[in-house]
Motif scaffolding. Structure first.
Motif, short mmCIF file in Angstrom:
data_model
loop_
_atom_site.label_atom_id
_atom_site.label_comp_id
_atom_site.label_asym_id
_atom_site.label_seq_id
_atom_site.Cartn_x
_atom_site.Cartn_y
_atom_site.Cartn_z
N THR A 42 -4.07 -37.46 44.12
CA THR A 42 -3.23 -36.77 45.09
C THR A 42 -1.85 -36.40 44.56
N ALA A 43 -1.35 -37.13 43.57
CA ALA A 43 0.00 -36.83 43.05
C ALA A 43 0.17 -37.39 41.65
N LEU A 44 1.08 -36.76 40.91
CA LEU A 44 1.50 -37.27 39.60
C LEU A 44 3.00 -37.56 39.67
N GLY A 45 3.64 -37.80 38.55
CA GLY A 45 5.04 -38.26 38.52
C GLY A 45 6.06 -37.37 39.18
N LEU A 46 5.85 -36.06 39.15
CA LEU A 46 6.73 -35.10 39.81
C LEU A 46 5.86 -34.14 40.62
N PRO A 47 6.36 -33.62 41.73
CA PRO A 47 5.53 -32.75 42.57
C PRO A 47 5.01 -31.50 41.86
N GLU A 48 5.76 -30.98 40.88
CA GLU A 48 5.34 -29.75 40.20
C GLU A 48 4.28 -29.99 39.11
N ILE A 49 4.04 -31.24 38.75
CA ILE A 49 3.03 -31.55 37.73
C ILE A 49 1.65 -31.49 38.36
N LYS A 50 0.78 -30.65 37.79
CA LYS A 50 -0.56 -30.45 38.33
C LYS A 50 -1.64 -31.16 37.52
N ILE A 51 -1.35 -31.45 36.24
CA ILE A 51 -2.32 -32.10 35.37
C ILE A 51 -1.60 -32.97 34.35
N GLU A 52 -2.21 -34.10 34.03
CA GLU A 52 -1.69 -34.99 32.99
C GLU A 52 -2.88 -35.46 32.17
N ILE A 53 -2.71 -35.45 30.86
CA ILE A 53 -3.79 -35.86 29.96
C ILE A 53 -3.26 -36.93 29.01
N GLU A 54 -3.97 -38.05 28.98
CA GLU A 54 -3.64 -39.17 28.11
C GLU A 54 -4.69 -39.26 27.01
N ILE A 55 -4.24 -39.53 25.80
CA ILE A 55 -5.18 -39.70 24.69
C ILE A 55 -4.99 -41.05 24.01
#
Length: 130
Positions: free
Chosen positions: A111-124
């Motif tokens: 439903t959410a990431l660190g900031l409202p404008e962030i839509k995707i986050e990828i961790e490797i």
């Protein structure tokens, strides 16, 4: 030199996407963990479009790898978190331009990431065999 092995065992159903079910890291490899990368550009701007955030995120992953003298071949695991529906045709186009061999992957819609404008986050996670 030992190599990282990626495979899809015959005892399992085929992957439903571009990933490997199993990744084997050779003994004496150095393991690298990276913070999740987002679609911010080098100037600190976060584009509104999800597809542009995907492109920028992979650019940031490439920069993180280069900082440690690694490439996409060193990636052993990818975790993807998205707040919006992923345009799979676009995502896999960017993905296939980045990876020659698919690592293991997990994708989750949240439903959410660190900031409202962030839509995707990828961790490797990455490994460098000796």
């Amino acid at each position: 030199m030992n190599n990282i092995i990626r495979k899809n065992p015959a005892t399992m159903p085929a992957p439903v996407g571009e990933y490997s079910h199993v990744t084997i890291i050779p003994k004496n490899s150095t393991l690298y963990t990276f913070s999740g990368q987002i679609g911010v550009d080098y100037e600190g701007n976060i584009p509104e479009r999800h597809t542009q955030q995907v492109v920028n995120t992979f650019k940031n992953i490439e920069r993180a790898l280069k900082s440690e003298h690694l490439t996409a071949e060193n990636i052993i695991k990818v975790n993807v978190w998205s707040v919006d529906a992923i345009n799979w045709n676009h995502f896999y186009e960017v993905w296939s331009n980045f990876f020659d061999v698919n690592p293991s992957m997990t994708i989750a819609y949240i439903t959410a990431l660190g900031l409202p404008e962030i839509k995707i986050e990828i961790e490797i996670l990455a490994a460098a065999p000796e």
